[in-house]
Design an enzyme around this catalytic site. Sequence first.
Site, PDB file in Angstrom:
ATOM      1  CD  GLU A 173      -0.569 -10.357  -8.089  1.00 18.81           C
ATOM      2  OE1 GLU A 173      -1.189 -11.407  -7.869  1.00 18.81           O
ATOM      3  OE2 GLU A 173       0.316  -9.920  -7.331  1.00 18.81           O
ATOM      4  CD  GLU A 281       1.816  -5.132  -4.046  1.00 18.40           C
ATOM      5  OE1 GLU A 281       2.328  -6.222  -3.758  1.00 18.40           O
ATOM      6  OE2 GLU A 281       0.673  -5.031  -4.530  1.00 18.40           O
TER       7      GLU A 281
HETATM    8  C1  GLA Z   1       0.879  -9.198  -4.147  1.00 19.59           C
HETATM    9  C2  GLA Z   1      -0.373  -8.434  -3.774  1.00 19.59           C
HETATM   10  C3  GLA Z   1      -0.286  -7.836  -2.425  1.00 19.59           C
HETATM   11  C4  GLA Z   1       0.368  -8.770  -1.430  1.00 19.59           C
HETATM   12  C5  GLA Z   1       1.722  -9.151  -1.938  1.00 19.59           C
HETATM   13  C6  GLA Z   1       2.474 -10.033  -0.992  1.00 19.59           C
HETATM   14  O1  GLA Z   1       1.862  -8.485  -4.685  1.00 19.59           O
HETATM   15  O2  GLA Z   1      -0.722  -7.441  -4.696  1.00 19.59           O
HETATM   16  O3  GLA Z   1      -1.573  -7.546  -1.980  1.00 19.59           O
HETATM   17  O4  GLA Z   1      -0.435  -9.882  -1.223  1.00 19.59           O
HETATM   18  O5  GLA Z   1       1.513  -9.868  -3.109  1.00 19.59           O
HETATM   19  O6  GLA Z   1       2.190  -9.847   0.316  1.00 19.59           O
END
Ligand code: GLA
Length: 368
Positions: A173, A281
């Site tokens: 990020e 994710e």
């Molecule tokens: C982000 C992070 C993850 C997690 C998600 C939400 O996407 O990369 O590690 O914290 O948020 O749980």
Amino acid sequence: MKKSTFILSILSLTLMFTAFSARAEGNTLGNTPENKTGNVQEIPALKECFTSCFAVGTAVSPHQLQGETGTFIVRHFNSLTAENCMKPEAIWRKDGKLNFSAADALVDFARKNGMAVRGHTLVWHSQTPAEFFQDENGNRLSSEALYARMDAYITEVMTHFSSSVTAWDVVNEALADGGDGIYRTQSPWYEICGEDFIAHAFRTAHRVQPDAKLYYNDYGIIFPEKRERALKMLRKLLADGVPITGVGIQAHWSIYSFSPEELQKTIDAFSELGLDVQITELDMSIYNWGMKEETALTPELEEKQAECYARVFSVLRQNADKISSVTFWGISDRFTWLNYFPVRGRADYPLLFDREMKPKKAFYRVIQ
Ligand code: GLA
């Protein structure tokens, strides 16, 4: 016919009819006839529906690896990501003695069960202790000192897990969500080192474990504006010879905004750069961003979600040659972070299995 025989016949007919209706209802609801949990042999193991395509993973915490939930995880997934226990917040210690205990339990479980582990995550502005960026007097580190700390941390963590973890989210990020710039500026990494921390992290990770796959991981990058930022950053990294294997598309999506066309464009754009793509994710919220009210998973919402998941996996299957791994962010609706975010305590239903670990409609659409 004797009265008792007649009663018995009626009774057995009633039982047969009840069993048949339950079966039919089970099928319309999208559950298995017996309506059992995801551990039951009658439903296909999720991972086995994609053996020729990509690994199928889930995010877990060590306490979920016990008993029935552990069995469930092994049955359906062949890759694990630590939901929290491999983040700097869980591992890094001010006194320099890193804490690997929770992450070791997860990695041991994966090894015993022949599962892959995605390392998540080395360099991130969030879930990293404030002290990571400070000296012993609480003053902000210089860029030289922060690079030294980053190098020591990456070296120790990757070395510790090198026999089991072969893919890492090296930087998480680092891109801006809006505005004219490419990078997230409200980040101690950016504030202290500028954008160079990204290239530096990849170079260090590659030096420590040259055969590891190294990923840049972010959310929102299938949408045009942020995808453009990602592409600018990636082109620059590649032009500078930075060792990066691929991009992790986080895929925290909503049934209100998911776009299969944008997903396709994004996969194309990243793989045209020669990069591997992983979905890291995945979840599909039943809320739109900004909604506050809680809602039940109505049949309409469940159908809409199943349709979105069907589209996601139709795109992913068609691009299986460009995608090496697909990870869900959680095992079932019982364990999702979206029950706490963005509205604490509001139930969401973003995964393929429900709170009882039973397959939802989306499960059946995904495996078709
Ligand atoms: C982000 C992070 C993850 C997690 C998600 C939400 O996407 O990369 O590690 O914290 O948020 O749980």
